[in-house]
Structures are given as C-alpha cells and as structure tokens.
Scaffold this active site. Structure first.
Site: not given
Ligand SMILES: *Cc1c(COP(=O)(O)O)cnc(C)c1O
Length: 360
Positions: A101, A171, A195
C-alpha cells in the site's frame, strides 16, 4: 442464524451489537418513517447523525480543534493521489516504503512530483520496519509519508519516523482506532473504514487546518480538493450517508467499550494469544520481525503450500473464514480487528493446535 469467525483483512468483522442496531433501525430510523439509506443528506435527522459521528470520533481520538475531520469516498486508494495534489507545493515528498500500500501511494505520487523513497523494507519482503530515526529527508520535501500498519505483511510502526520537522502523513486504514494516537504528531491521518470501523465506501481524513488551501496542483478536480469538503463539512455533494451512520454506531460502541486505551489492552491481549502460540509451535511460524508485529494483521505459514491450503480449507469448514493470506504473499493471515472477540482468537489457536497434532 449462525455467524462465523471472520478473519478477513477487509471488508471485515463489525461488532454484532452494531449490526443488530442497524437492523432494528432499518425500516424506521427513530420515528422518521424511513431508513437512513432513504434519507436526504440535507435533512435535520441526517445532520444529527453525521455531526454526532464526528463529535464521537473527536472525543475518541482527542482530535484538536485545529484539525478537520472529513468523511470522503474513493477509498484509501484515492488518497494516494489527493495527498500529493493538495500537499505537494514544492513538488517533492519523502515516502517510506514498507509494503504494497505504501508502494502504491509512492508510485501514485510520482505522477505529480518528485516522490523520493527515503527508506524501504522491500529487500526482505517487507517483513520489518526500517530504522527511521535519521533518514535523509530532502529539505524541501512537503511531507513524509508512511503506511502505519501494513495490512498485507503484518508490520506496524511502533515509533513514528523522525520527520525532521516535515509534515507527517499516515495511512492508518488497518489500525484506525485500535489504540490511542497523538494526533498532533501528524499533518494528515487517513484510512478507509472497511478494515476496522465500518462498511466499505467511506474514507476518513483527519487533516490539520493549515494544510487545507486553495493552492493545489493545477487541474486538481473540485472533488479532489480537501478545501471543497472541509468548507462544506463533508456535505459538498452526497456523502456515503449510510456508511457514515454505521461508523457513528461503531464510535459509540468504542466509547462504551472504554475508548481507545481499553481497545489497545483488548487488542494486545488477543494478539498475544496468537503470537505466543506461533512462537511455540513446531508447525506454524510468524513471518515478520518480532519487534514490528502488528496487533491487527497476523500472517503465518507452515512452510508447505500444500499444508497451508489444507489448513485454510479445514479451518473454513470449522467456521474460521478468510484465513488465506494475501494473494501476493500466500500462506495465512488472521486479521484480528477491534470487533474480533477474544474467544475467536482462542478458538482459532485451539484449532491450530489440533491441526498441528494431526499433521506431524
Ligand atoms: C485496504 C488498504 C488500502 C486500500 O483501501 P481501498 O479503500 O480499497 O482503496 C490502503 N491502505 C491500507 C493500509 C489498506 O489496508
């Protein structure tokens, strides 16, 4: 009705209490005669829902007044572009590449300017967090970017990088609200909610006010400017209204559970049960460096692809779902977010013990 133990990395398990409440309110939300799904986002009733959600999140995370909370769409992935479009005044940024990511965010930023990888753990398949105490961060970098919890590889920054005075952007998709954070250490904290917080379709951005300006990169679409959404309190256009409502319920659930300190203790207790077993097992092994282990995502392997597949299949038959590792790394991964009860982890470990005995 029978529910499984869902170890999915996302969309993921939600508190049963929240799901039940949402079900109870499905046909008639608090005497409005309609579902929240059917409601105008400009209505008084909805205004209370979104305002309360924001207030509860502010209370949980202790968010200072000089930070805005935005409820947006496009997933975490859209932030990979929005961050450089809005923050790259000098067209330069530093990225710490600790997983897929982070790498995607870094690549996306290269479209907009000079995105420099100042550290990476790719040399060892992202199984650790690099030392970030003294990185070569370009003087004119607009920000330093991290993915705080690496969902796929199961590592977590236990200490934030030394940004040498630069704005930190993080993030936190897969560790959102899993433990207390000091918001003042960040310029931007963001995450997709699917998540650890709510249904897919909402991304929450917590951003310091001085970073919200008209001065974005040329041709930045209106919808991709933080200012557009900040000025309109996340109601510039129709927000992901139902998703925000469920997030709001999860915030209330978290408050009732004792807030983020209590959540952290709960998560540490759960993770310890699984990691302790991985450390003593002769069959199953954790895949990351101990000091950098995530409390949320726990990858492990048996060392044999065949046995891994057998384990995933037998676990599924026993009511443990989504234990297959990410398609890019194989093996297994148990995501044990806030809403996964301790009992779920205990039963998983009991199942693993039994599997080990039967597959010597
Ligand atoms: C799942 C995830 C993403 C991507 O998320 P989307 O909402 O599908 O774009 C980005 N960063 C992390 C750390 C993730 O776990």
């Amino acid at each position: 009705m029978s529910r499984v133990y869902n170890f999915s990395a996302g969309p993921a398990v939600l508190p049963e209490e929240v799901l039940r409440e949402a079900a109870d309110e499905m046909m008639d939300y608090k005497g409005s005669g309609m579902s929240v799904m059917e409601m105008s986002h400009r209505s008084k009733v909805y205004d209370t829902i979104i305002k309360e959600a924001e207030a509860d999140l502010r209370e949980l995370m202790n968010i200072p007044d000089n930070y805005k909370v935005l409820f947006l769409q496009g997933g975490a992935s859209q932030q990979f572009a929005m961050i450089p479009m809005n923050l790259m005044k000098n067209k330069k940024a530093a990225y710490i590449v600790t997983g897929q990511w982070a790498k995607k965010a870094w690549k996306e930023a290269q479209i907009y300017g000079d995105a420099v990888a100042v550290a990476s753990s790719e040399d060892k398949t992202f199984s650790y967090i690099p030392d970030c105490s003294d990185l070569k961060i370009p003087e004119d970098a607009d920000y330093v970017y991290i993915c705080e919890n690496n969902t796929i590889y199961g590592t977590k920054f236990k200490e934030l990088p030394n940004t040498k005075g630069h704005t930190l952007v993080a993030d936190v998709s897969s560790c959102f609200l899993s433990e207390p954070v000091d918001v003042t250490k960040y310029g931007v904290i963001y995450g997709g909610v699917q998540k650890n917080i709510g249904p897919a379709g909402v991304v929450i951005v917590i951003i310091r006010e001085d970073l919200i300006t008209e001065d974005t990169l040329p041709n930045t679409p209106t919808m991709l400017k933080y200012k557009t959404h900040a000025d309109a309190d996340s109601l510039y256009n129709t927000p992901p209204a139902y998703g925000i409502y469920v997030c709001g319920k999860v915030f209330k659930w978290l408050k009732k559970m004792g807030g983020l300190s209590a959540m952290k203790a709960h998560n540490e207790e759960k993770a310890k049960i699984l990691y302790d077993f991985l450390d003593e097992s002769n069959l199953f092994k954790g895949t990351v460096v101990k000091e950098d282990r995530s409390l949320m995502n726990v990858p492990f392997v048996t060392g044999s692809d065949e046995l891994d597949a057998k384990f995933v299949a037998e676990a599924k038959a026993d009511g443990f779902e989504n234990l297959k590792g990410h398609r890019s790394v194989g093996g297994m991964r148990a995501s044990i977010y806030n809403a996964m009860p301790k009992e779920g982890v205990e039963k998983l470990v009991a199942f693993m013990r039994e599997f080990e005995k039967n597959n010597k």
